[in-house]
Design a protein around this motif. Structure first.
Motif, mmCIF file in Angstrom:
data_model
loop_
_atom_site.group_PDB
_atom_site.id
_atom_site.type_symbol
_atom_site.label_atom_id
_atom_site.label_comp_id
_atom_site.label_asym_id
_atom_site.label_seq_id
_atom_site.Cartn_x
_atom_site.Cartn_y
_atom_site.Cartn_z
ATOM 1 N N VAL A 262 1.143 -1.397 -0.078
ATOM 2 C CA VAL A 262 -0.322 0.002 -0.079
ATOM 3 C C VAL A 262 1.003 1.259 0.127
ATOM 4 O O VAL A 262 0.726 2.265 -0.688
ATOM 5 N N SER A 263 1.760 1.288 0.097
ATOM 6 C CA SER A 263 2.997 1.730 0.657
ATOM 7 C C SER A 263 3.348 2.837 -0.979
ATOM 8 O O SER A 263 3.804 4.226 -1.253
ATOM 9 N N VAL A 264 3.960 1.586 -1.116
ATOM 10 C CA VAL A 264 4.330 1.315 -2.842
ATOM 11 C C VAL A 264 3.195 2.727 -3.686
ATOM 12 O O VAL A 264 3.464 3.254 -4.589
ATOM 13 N N VAL A 265 1.920 2.066 -3.606
ATOM 14 C CA VAL A 265 1.360 2.451 -4.081
ATOM 15 C C VAL A 265 0.849 3.486 -4.242
ATOM 16 O O VAL A 265 0.250 4.512 -5.264
ATOM 17 N N SER A 266 1.160 4.051 -2.118
ATOM 18 C CA SER A 266 0.480 5.610 -2.753
ATOM 19 C C SER A 266 1.353 6.550 -2.796
ATOM 20 O O SER A 266 1.184 7.583 -3.608
ATOM 21 N N ALA A 267 2.342 6.101 -3.137
ATOM 22 C CA ALA A 267 3.614 6.937 -3.130
ATOM 23 C C ALA A 267 3.568 7.150 -4.821
ATOM 24 O O ALA A 267 4.406 8.019 -5.535
ATOM 25 N N THR A 268 3.415 5.370 -5.582
ATOM 26 C CA THR A 268 3.350 6.285 -7.119
ATOM 27 C C THR A 268 2.250 6.716 -7.518
ATOM 28 O O THR A 268 2.165 7.498 -8.490
ATOM 29 N N ALA A 269 1.077 6.834 -6.460
ATOM 30 C CA ALA A 269 -0.410 7.623 -6.921
ATOM 31 C C ALA A 269 0.422 9.340 -6.795
ATOM 32 O O ALA A 269 -0.322 9.905 -7.113
ATOM 33 N N LEU A 270 1.352 9.803 -5.543
ATOM 34 C CA LEU A 270 1.515 10.725 -5.311
ATOM 35 C C LEU A 270 1.854 11.361 -6.203
ATOM 36 O O LEU A 270 2.459 12.732 -6.728
ATOM 37 N N GLN A 271 3.224 10.795 -6.869
ATOM 38 C CA GLN A 271 4.569 11.170 -8.011
ATOM 39 C C GLN A 271 3.248 11.280 -9.057
ATOM 40 O O GLN A 271 3.447 12.478 -9.419
ATOM 41 N N GLN A 272 2.325 10.634 -9.172
ATOM 42 C CA GLN A 272 1.187 10.971 -10.829
ATOM 43 C C GLN A 272 0.782 12.783 -10.618
ATOM 44 O O GLN A 272 0.735 12.817 -11.716
ATOM 45 N N VAL A 273 0.558 12.350 -9.147
ATOM 46 C CA VAL A 273 -1.031 13.371 -8.843
ATOM 47 C C VAL A 273 0.060 14.851 -9.002
ATOM 48 O O VAL A 273 -0.248 15.931 -9.486
ATOM 49 N N ARG A 274 1.491 14.418 -8.390
ATOM 50 C CA ARG A 274 2.165 15.767 -8.798
ATOM 51 C C ARG A 274 3.298 16.257 -9.978
ATOM 52 O O ARG A 274 3.266 17.044 -10.484
ATOM 53 N N ALA A 275 3.351 14.970 -10.539
ATOM 54 C CA ALA A 275 3.129 15.238 -11.906
ATOM 55 C C ALA A 275 2.280 15.868 -13.005
ATOM 56 O O ALA A 275 2.904 17.296 -14.097
ATOM 57 N N ARG A 276 1.523 15.650 -12.614
ATOM 58 C CA ARG A 276 -0.022 16.431 -13.603
ATOM 59 C C ARG A 276 0.048 17.801 -12.568
ATOM 60 O O ARG A 276 -0.261 18.803 -13.674
ATOM 61 N N LEU A 277 -0.047 18.274 -11.317
ATOM 62 C CA LEU A 277 0.217 19.167 -10.861
ATOM 63 C C LEU A 277 1.080 20.500 -11.596
ATOM 64 O O LEU A 277 0.657 21.334 -11.926
ATOM 65 N N MET A 278 2.192 20.102 -11.830
ATOM 66 C CA MET A 278 3.407 20.730 -12.364
ATOM 67 C C MET A 278 3.290 20.954 -14.207
ATOM 68 O O MET A 278 3.849 21.794 -14.569
ATOM 69 N N GLN A 279 2.371 19.747 -14.646
ATOM 70 C CA GLN A 279 2.103 20.237 -16.459
ATOM 71 C C GLN A 279 1.288 21.587 -15.856
ATOM 72 O O GLN A 279 1.334 22.306 -17.142
ATOM 73 N N LEU A 280 0.153 21.131 -15.698
ATOM 74 C CA LEU A 280 -1.147 22.777 -15.596
ATOM 75 C C LEU A 280 -0.510 24.250 -15.046
ATOM 76 O O LEU A 280 -0.132 24.656 -15.488
ATOM 77 N N ARG A 281 1.154 23.608 -14.050
ATOM 78 C CA ARG A 281 1.833 24.540 -13.956
ATOM 79 C C ARG A 281 2.212 25.351 -15.213
ATOM 80 O O ARG A 281 2.744 26.898 -15.769
#
Length: 283
Positions: A262-281
């Motif tokens: 679950v920690s690995v899945v959560s980490a990858t999900a957070l990484q994906q959210v961060r990448a999308r936020l950076m794209q939007l910015r």
């Protein structure tokens, strides 16, 4: 599309293999490791509800068909429980379990012909005699109703065809123990390779790991209730206690792997959210 279906199939197979590997490895360790088996047995026997049920069974075997009134039966059971809970009785129990378990495991793993193997026997006569002696001392008026000697409490565990069948099961369990672990690791590796071009190559293997660990955790949690349902109601407390104690290691291993997954899945999900936020910015 085919690649996606294959990925889902491999992920599901990996989860099931991991759950089975954890369960089989746990069962093998609990049953065939003498030190662990004796330690678990000692812990189980220290439980008050187990001691009470063992004491009641001993008193029932000693009184036989004699219908004692509750006013007498209750103190008999109470005294028997005190004897069973004593340090001397506990020590005898531990030594008896070890004396039976070690040679039995050796026989199960041996290739010695069946006709040359002596049957493993359990002899509880000394235990019953201790209870009988104390009952006579505490209740002298009942001495004439109690047997002069403890009833025969020796019985065979495995011999002949039963031993041969047990050996076959042990060989199969040994093969499954290592093959399931190897299969689970192989499938998790395959998932990682299939997702190597993805930005989240560890997410699918981590999901399989989490699902497999969760399945094993459910098995561990259901074991006490399952064992309680399978035995006679007279021994339901003992069965539930045994199931709860022996499943502790499986529950802990499964929970640890579940947390990792679950920690690995959560980490990858957070990484994906961060990448999308950076794209939007960046837009």
């Amino acid at each position: 599309m085919l690649r996606r279906i294959s990925l889902i199939f491999v992920a599901a197979l990996a989860a099931v293999s991991l759950a089975l590997a954890l369960t089989v490895n746990w069962a093998y360790s609990e049953i065939f490791n003498t030190s662990k088996f004796v330690q678990t047995s000692d812990t189980i026997f220290q439980n008050s509800s187990v001691q009470e049920e063992v004491a009641i069974t001993l008193v029932d075997s000693l009184t036989g068909d004699i219908q004692l009134p509750p006013v007498l039966l209750s103190p008999l059971n109470k005294l028997a429980t005190q004897v069973v809970a004593s340090d001397e009785f506990q020590e005898f129990w531990s030594q008896a379990i070890r004396a039976v378990h070690q040679p039995l495991v050796a026989q199960l793993r041996s290739d010695t012909p069946i006709d040359k193997v002596s049957a493993s026997k359990v002899d509880l006569t000394e235990m019953v005699n201790v209870v009988l002696t104390d009952l006579r001392a505490q209740f002298p008026k009942l001495a004439s109703l109690l047997p002069a000697e403890a009833p025969l409490t020796q019985f065979e565990l495995l011999s002949g065809e039963n031993l041969e069948s047990a050996r076959s099961i042990v060989r199969l369990a040994t093969i499954l123990r290592w093959s399931l672990i190897a299969l689970a690791l192989l499938l998790l590796s395959v998932l990682t390779i299939l997702k190597r071009k993805s930005v989240r190559p560890t997410r699918v293997p981590a999901i399989s790991l989490s699902v497999g660990a969760f399945m094993a955790l459910i098995t561990a949690m259901a074991l006490p209730v399952t064992m309680q349902a399978l035995v006679d109601s007279q021994y339901s407390n003992t069965a539930r206690t045994v199931g709860s104690l022996i499943s502790t290691s499986l529950r802990n291993q499964s929970l640890l792997l579940l947390i990792i997954g679950v920690s690995v899945v959560s980490a990858t999900a957070l990484q994906q959210v961060r990448a999308r936020l950076m794209q939007l910015r960046s837009r």
